[in-house]
Write an enzyme that holds these catalytic residues in place. Structure first.
Site, PDB file in Angstrom:
ATOM      1  N   CYS A  71       0.792  -1.351   0.168  1.00 39.09           N
ATOM      2  CA  CYS A  71      -0.004  -0.024   0.058  1.00 39.09           C
ATOM      3  C   CYS A  71       0.804   1.314  -0.137  1.00 39.09           C
ATOM      4  CB  CYS A  71      -0.856   0.027   1.125  1.00 39.09           C
ATOM      5  SG  CYS A  71      -0.240   0.319   2.745  1.00 39.09           S
ATOM      6  N   CYS A 123      20.623  14.067 -11.615  1.00 39.96           N
ATOM      7  CA  CYS A 123      21.997  13.623 -12.088  1.00 39.96           C
ATOM      8  C   CYS A 123      22.361  12.570 -11.496  1.00 39.96           C
ATOM      9  CB  CYS A 123      23.038  14.805 -11.380  1.00 39.96           C
ATOM     10  SG  CYS A 123      22.754  16.432 -12.025  1.00 39.96           S
ATOM     11  N   CYS A 181      35.823  19.064  -8.962  1.00 44.10           N
ATOM     12  CA  CYS A 181      36.319  17.725  -9.357  1.00 44.10           C
ATOM     13  C   CYS A 181      37.702  18.103  -9.776  1.00 44.10           C
ATOM     14  CB  CYS A 181      35.523  17.377 -10.554  1.00 44.10           C
ATOM     15  SG  CYS A 181      36.192  15.959 -11.578  1.00 44.10           S
ATOM     16  N   CYS A 216      38.094  17.998 -13.875  1.00 46.03           N
ATOM     17  CA  CYS A 216      37.475  18.884 -14.979  1.00 46.03           C
ATOM     18  C   CYS A 216      36.843  20.013 -14.265  1.00 46.03           C
ATOM     19  CB  CYS A 216      36.373  18.127 -15.592  1.00 46.03           C
ATOM     20  SG  CYS A 216      34.721  17.741 -14.747  1.00 46.03           S
ATOM     21  N   CYS A 246      36.966  10.007  -3.219  1.00 45.95           N
ATOM     22  CA  CYS A 246      37.280   8.369  -3.498  1.00 45.95           C
ATOM     23  C   CYS A 246      38.875   8.407  -3.118  1.00 45.95           C
ATOM     24  CB  CYS A 246      36.927   7.747  -4.824  1.00 45.95           C
ATOM     25  SG  CYS A 246      35.297   8.230  -5.312  1.00 45.95           S
ATOM     26  N   CYS A 270      32.839  11.770 -14.433  1.00 45.06           N
ATOM     27  CA  CYS A 270      34.193  11.608 -14.216  1.00 45.06           C
ATOM     28  C   CYS A 270      34.340  10.491 -13.389  1.00 45.06           C
ATOM     29  CB  CYS A 270      35.215  12.590 -13.751  1.00 45.06           C
ATOM     30  SG  CYS A 270      35.460  13.897 -14.854  1.00 45.06           S
ATOM     31  N   HIS A 311      40.297  29.412 -10.829  1.00 48.98           N
ATOM     32  CA  HIS A 311      40.662  28.050  -9.965  1.00 48.98           C
ATOM     33  C   HIS A 311      41.982  27.504 -10.162  1.00 48.98           C
ATOM     34  CE1 HIS A 311      39.564  25.295 -13.397  1.00 48.98           C
ATOM     35  NE2 HIS A 311      38.595  26.105 -13.558  1.00 48.98           N
TER      36      HIS A 311
END
Length: 575
Positions: free
Chosen positions: A382, A464, A508, A511, A519, A529, A553
């Protein structure tokens, strides 16, 4: 009791109106006279009826119908004669003993008081109780092609079978038998009729336990298993069992059906009299023994045993004769591999029943994939949020509710800070999220659970992540999910004086995109990526004016904090 039948004097001789007479036992002589006597024909209503039929001018189809009618009439007369003879001369008087015994079930009956509960067979004089007679006739009529027999092997008379079954059921079974002999089968459920087609001998068939069907059982399957193309009911062409008894012949199925079955796995077993009554039919398989340890031993008012957990309130009866909605043969809607009767079950507050172990595993496993979803907290039937009034479920449910509340607060906070409260989805009356800011925020935002601090953190827009979920190359490791607070690269300089660290973003490494993944303990990745990690994957920045980040950056290939995302958005908006 024997006095209820009044003995009436009946004449020993047949006397015709013309003056002819003969003994009733001389049936041939009586038949020859009736056939030739015009005086008898003139007075007999039945003979008048026959003569009106004008059989001389009837076609072949009419003759066949009249012959069938005559046979039916004769059968009914035979049955009435047999009933009359049994009432006038009860065979019980021939039995000198005080009790008689059914040859089938071996149950004892009183000679005088129970004479109406037993049957004295015409062809062998054996005694079978009426309950066993009915079971034998029902089960064997189709499989034995109407040649129903006593335990000694001698056939029941047609009149006996008809009297036991009753005219209506006898005619129904006779019709089904005739259809079967013509290779026509009637669906048990929708009553549609089909020409039966044998299966493919080369097809690999498995039973419900995954065992391959072979030999005699495979041949029986090919020649007798029928599945209705209209309603998909599966049945046996020979014995009409529903569903078809895969990996058993009709005879094996009959024996298996009569055997004592394990309450959980339905396999033949022996009664364990040293156990509580509810557990006496649990087989010796390790899996069944383990499951029975948590099984309720209470007997319900209806006489069936409870399928719930030990030391918890009893469930409603799941036996098919008593069940209102779900019954014991229904699959558990979590595992979809076993019926509810195979394990102890629990009932949710929304009224649905599942295997206790399946529900426990569902709550423990939570969600699949990296992003937090709350389907694990919802009823599969339900879609309401789960609640189970069993103590050991409360901790998992409360933890899930606390996480849900925290994510909801974060979603609403981000919706406000990103000034999305006036998105068209929330102000358009035709939209599903009209005036539902919480539902909208939960729909568009994606949150992860940090591997280190076990707190939820923002991971971008949900569309995403959905793209990543659909990519089979994506590999998910829980240790890669680390929030900004727990990232070792975060410094005091990165902290926002206005919004703290909750909205800090990292770039990232490879990029010009905002990172969602941390990670190897060293590297931030954006989602594209992360899905395509390889050597030499760093892309050059397209330069000011073209860079999607819109701010200066470090060169790609280096780690970098982008600062507070909300403040950055405010600056870009001001420009």
């Amino acid at each position: 009791m024997m006095q209820q039948f009044q003995q009436q004097e009946e004449p020993d001789f047949f006397v015709c109106t013309c003056g002819f007479s003969c003994h009733y036992k001389s049936e041939k002589e009586m038949e020859m006279h009736i056939d030739s006597c015009p005086v008898y024909s003139a007075y007999s209503e039945f003979m008048k009826y026959i003569e009106r039929k004008d059989i001389q001018n009837a076609n072949i189809d009419q003759l066949r119908v009249m012959r069938a009618e005559a046979k039916v009439y004769v059968s009914r007369l035979d049955m009435m004669l047999m009933i009359y003879q049994q009432q006038q001369q009860p065979i019980l008087q021939k039995i000198p003993s005080q009790t008689v015994q059914c040859e089938k079930c071996h149950k004892q009956f009183e000679e005088n008081s129970d004479f109406d509960k037993v049957w004295y067979l015409e062809n062998c004089s054996h005694i079978i109780c009426k309950v066993c007679m009915l079971i034998i006739c029902k089960e064997d009529f189709l499989t034995m092609k109407s040649n129903v027999t006593c335990v000694c092997g001698k056939r029941f008379s047609d009149a006996e079978i008809k009297q036991v079954l009753g005219n209506e059921q006898y005619e129904q079974l006779t019709e089904k038998l005739n259809l079967s002999l013509q290779n026509i089968i009637e669906c048990f459920n929708c009553k549609e009729r089909f020409s039966f087609q044998k299966g493919n001998i080369n097809e690999k068939i498995q039973d419900q336990n995954g065992k391959l069907v072979q030999g005699e059982q495979l041949l029986h399957y090919i020649e007798n298993r029928f599945k209705c193309s209209n309603c998909h009911t599966e049945q046996c062409k020979n014995c009409m069992s529903v569903p078809y008894h895969t990996n058993m012949t009709c005879e094996q199925y009959k024996i298996n059906k009569a055997a004592v079955k394990c309450r959980l796995c339905d396999q033949p077993t022996k009664i364990q009299k040293n156990q509580p009554e509810a557990l006496q039919t649990i087989c010796e398989q390790q899996e069944c023994q383990t499951r029975s340890k948590n099984l309720c031993t209470n007997k319900l008012k209806c006489g069936h045993f409870c399928q719930g957990l030990k030391n918890t309130p009893c469930l409603p009866c799941l036996n098919e004769k008593c069940a209102q909605d779900q019954n014991e043969d229904d699959y558990c809607n979590i595992c979809f591999t076993e019926g509810l009767k195979t394990q102890p079950c629990v009932k949710t507050t929304c009224g649905h029943i599942f295997h206790e172990d399946c529900l426990k595993q569902k709550l423990y496993a939570k969600w699949n994939g990296p992003r937090i979803v709350f389907n694990f907290m919802k009823c599969p039937l339900c879609n309401k949020f789960l609640d189970v009034k069993v103590p050991h479920f409360q901790k998992s449910i409360e933890e899930g509710q606390a996480l849900l509340k925290e994510v909801q607060e974060l979603c609403l906070q981000r919706l406000k800070l990103e000034e999305k409260e006036k998105d068209k989805e929330l102000i358009d009356p035709t939209h599903q999220f009209f005036q539902k800011p919480l539902d909208y925020a939960m729909h568009i935002y994606c949150y992860y659970l940090c591997f280190k601090c076990k707190k939820p953190y923002f991971g971008g827009l949900k569309n995403c992540q959905q793209a990543a979920d659909q990519d089979p190359k994506v590999e998910f490791k829980q240790e890669d999910l680390v929030c900004t607070k727990c990232c070792p690269l975060l410094t005091l300089e990165d902290k926002c004086n206005k919004h703290g660290v909750d909205f800090i973003d990292f770039k990232c490494r490879h990029c010009c995109s905002i990172a969602l993944w941390w990670c190897h303990g060293t590297t931030h990745y954006c989602d594209p990526c992360h899905r395509n990690i390889k050597t030499n994957m760093t892309k050059p920045c397209p330069g000011l004016g073209k860079c999607p980040l819109g701010i200066p950056h470090k060169p790609n290939g280096q780690e970098m904090s982008l600062g507070c995302s909300l403040c950055r958005a405010e600056r870009l908006k001001a420009k």
